[in-house]
Design a protein around this motif. Structure first.
Motif, PDB file in Angstrom:
ATOM      1  N   ILE A  32       0.853  -1.142   0.164  1.00 40.11           N
ATOM      2  CA  ILE A  32       0.057   0.057   0.111  1.00 40.11           C
ATOM      3  C   ILE A  32       0.926   1.285  -0.052  1.00 40.11           C
ATOM      4  O   ILE A  32       1.708   1.379   0.878  1.00 40.11           O
ATOM      5  CB  ILE A  32      -0.904  -0.100   1.248  1.00 40.11           C
ATOM      6  CG1 ILE A  32      -1.975  -1.292   1.327  1.00 40.11           C
ATOM      7  CG2 ILE A  32      -1.859   1.312   1.141  1.00 40.11           C
ATOM      8  CD1 ILE A  32      -2.404  -1.334   2.539  1.00 40.11           C
ATOM      9  N   THR A  33       0.882   2.049  -1.005  1.00 42.72           N
ATOM     10  CA  THR A  33       1.144   3.528  -0.989  1.00 42.72           C
ATOM     11  C   THR A  33       0.383   4.357  -0.526  1.00 42.72           C
ATOM     12  O   THR A  33      -0.853   4.193  -0.183  1.00 42.72           O
ATOM     13  CB  THR A  33       1.739   3.674  -2.432  1.00 42.72           C
ATOM     14  OG1 THR A  33       0.543   4.066  -3.143  1.00 42.72           O
ATOM     15  CG2 THR A  33       2.740   2.662  -2.894  1.00 42.72           C
ATOM     16  N   ASP A  34       0.807   5.569  -0.672  1.00 45.31           N
ATOM     17  CA  ASP A  34      -0.319   6.829  -0.020  1.00 45.31           C
ATOM     18  C   ASP A  34      -1.545   6.807  -1.070  1.00 45.31           C
ATOM     19  O   ASP A  34      -2.428   7.190  -0.654  1.00 45.31           O
ATOM     20  CB  ASP A  34       0.473   7.995   0.030  1.00 45.31           C
ATOM     21  CG  ASP A  34       1.459   8.322   1.119  1.00 45.31           C
ATOM     22  OD1 ASP A  34       1.192   7.345   1.972  1.00 45.31           O
ATOM     23  OD2 ASP A  34       2.146   9.245   1.334  1.00 45.31           O
ATOM     24  N   GLN A  35      -1.241   6.513  -2.045  1.00 45.04           N
ATOM     25  CA  GLN A  35      -2.161   6.543  -3.336  1.00 45.04           C
ATOM     26  C   GLN A  35      -3.342   5.276  -3.373  1.00 45.04           C
ATOM     27  O   GLN A  35      -4.393   5.428  -3.642  1.00 45.04           O
ATOM     28  CB  GLN A  35      -1.599   6.453  -4.658  1.00 45.04           C
ATOM     29  CG  GLN A  35      -2.409   6.809  -5.852  1.00 45.04           C
ATOM     30  CD  GLN A  35      -3.199   8.171  -5.920  1.00 45.04           C
ATOM     31  OE1 GLN A  35      -2.760   9.156  -5.343  1.00 45.04           O
ATOM     32  NE2 GLN A  35      -4.295   8.403  -6.306  1.00 45.04           N
ATOM     33  N   THR A  36      -2.657   4.197  -2.848  1.00 46.71           N
ATOM     34  CA  THR A  36      -3.364   3.087  -2.961  1.00 46.71           C
ATOM     35  C   THR A  36      -4.863   3.036  -2.286  1.00 46.71           C
ATOM     36  O   THR A  36      -6.045   2.894  -2.985  1.00 46.71           O
ATOM     37  CB  THR A  36      -2.759   1.858  -2.350  1.00 46.71           C
ATOM     38  OG1 THR A  36      -1.530   1.489  -2.780  1.00 46.71           O
ATOM     39  CG2 THR A  36      -3.764   0.676  -2.411  1.00 46.71           C
ATOM     40  N   PRO A  37      -4.975   3.688  -1.246  1.00 44.87           N
ATOM     41  CA  PRO A  37      -6.654   3.847  -0.597  1.00 44.87           C
ATOM     42  C   PRO A  37      -7.489   4.799  -1.342  1.00 44.87           C
ATOM     43  O   PRO A  37      -8.559   4.521  -1.668  1.00 44.87           O
ATOM     44  CB  PRO A  37      -6.261   4.678   0.925  1.00 44.87           C
ATOM     45  CG  PRO A  37      -4.822   4.184   1.221  1.00 44.87           C
ATOM     46  CD  PRO A  37      -4.002   4.075  -0.086  1.00 44.87           C
ATOM     47  N   LYS A  38      -6.888   5.756  -2.024  1.00 43.56           N
ATOM     48  CA  LYS A  38      -7.689   6.581  -2.855  1.00 43.56           C
ATOM     49  C   LYS A  38      -8.081   5.876  -4.182  1.00 43.56           C
ATOM     50  O   LYS A  38      -9.108   6.189  -4.439  1.00 43.56           O
ATOM     51  CB  LYS A  38      -6.619   7.834  -3.301  1.00 43.56           C
ATOM     52  CG  LYS A  38      -6.232   8.882  -1.982  1.00 43.56           C
ATOM     53  CD  LYS A  38      -5.508   9.713  -2.493  1.00 43.56           C
ATOM     54  CE  LYS A  38      -4.960  10.918  -1.458  1.00 43.56           C
ATOM     55  NZ  LYS A  38      -3.675   9.840  -0.676  1.00 43.56           N
TER      56      LYS A  38
END
Length: 300
Positions: A32-38
């Motif tokens: 999970i990166t900072d972008q994954t949840p978005k």
């Protein structure tokens, strides 16, 4: 089809009532990166708005479902990040705001009116288990493993789904030990809806999805809302708020800071090996003393 940097979503070409949401960073075990949840939330919203879709399958590309947050590099560095603040004092509300957004993004799978099925092979570890357990149903390979190992140090599962999915005693066992469980135990404990050999995972998941897909969307939405309302009445939202605050504390209290400094000095893999070995983790004054010694080493 919409395009995202960490996930893919499309209607199954042979079953257009089924959307396939693929966690798509196989070179990093779909970490999970900072972008994954978005991206997950945006993909779910796309499926929610597609009238033809009745059910969503969530799966991982490559060797596993999701290895958790992508920390191997960040844990070894001093970063200016809401979840890894180096300056003193730590600002818990900055940390909370960031992680609560991630929690809400994962929970889009739970809030979506359309049923969601996690198809798990390999590992659903740490934050990866948050994604899997935000789905309504869980189909696992027998040898797949799911767990939140950072409960031993440097983490608290922000979706807080373990208690609601497993009950009190078994959730406490996994949270106290950080031990993952395989598909067979997940089925025996009632966590997984179905567990099959890896070679049968796709077929088993599709059988379940196709059976669900034949039900009118309005009926599926109502049934999901009824069950979700029970969980909300039990205090799910308040529990998630507490868990997300505690997650930040675990990363910035003496034990969490020791883990970070040890990872910076010895490497993330060495820190994880200590965490998972059962070896006592330094705490309190012992942790503070080791932090000072590690910081001296890092300063040289």
């Amino acid at each position: 089809m919409p395009s995202y940097s960490t996930v893919k979503i499309e209607q199954d070409p042979n079953a257009p009532r089924i959307a396939r949401l693929l966690l798509n960073r196989p070179e990093r075990l779909n970490a999970i990166t900072d972008q994954t949840p978005k991206d997950i939330r945006a993909a779910v919203e796309w499926a929610e708005g597609n009238d033809e879709v009745h059910v969503i399958i969530v799966e991982g590309a490559g060797k596993g479902f999701c290895g958790g947050y992508d920390l191997a590099d960040s844990a070894e560095q001093r970063l200016d990040h809401p979840c890894q603040q180096e300056d003193y004092p730590w600002d818990p509300m900055v940390d909370y705001a960031f992680m609560k957004r991630n929690t809400e993004d994962f929970m889009s799978l739970w809030r979506c009116s359309k049923p969601t099925i996690a198809k798990v092979h390999g590992y659903a570890a740490a934050g990866g288990s948050d994604i899997a357990l935000s789905c309504d149903l869980l189909v696992m390979a027998e040898d797949a493993r799911i767990g939140y190992m950072p409960t031993r140090v440097w983490g608290c599962p922000t979706t807080a789904m373990w208690t609601y999915r497993l009950g009190f005693a078994r959730a406490k066992q996994l949270m106290f030990t950080g031990d993952p469980i395989d598909g067979r135990k997940a089925e025996a404990w009632g966590l997984a809806n179905e567990v099959v050999p890896i070679a049968e995972l796709e077929a088993a998941t599709m059988r379940l999805a196709e059976r669900i897909a034949g039900v009118p969307k309005s009926h599926l939405a109502m049934h999901k809302m009824v069950v979700n309302q029970v969980m909300l009445t039990m205090g799910l939202e308040q529990t998630q708020m507490m868990a997300t605050v505690f997650d930040g504390i675990t990363r910035h209290n003496p034990e969490g800071l020791w883990f970070r400094r040890y990872a910076q000095a010895e490497g993330f893999k060495a820190a994880v090996q200590w965490r998972d070995s059962g070896r006592p983790i330094p705490e309190g004054d012992e942790a503070r003393a080791q932090i000072e010694a590690l910081e001296e080493r890092l300063a040289k």
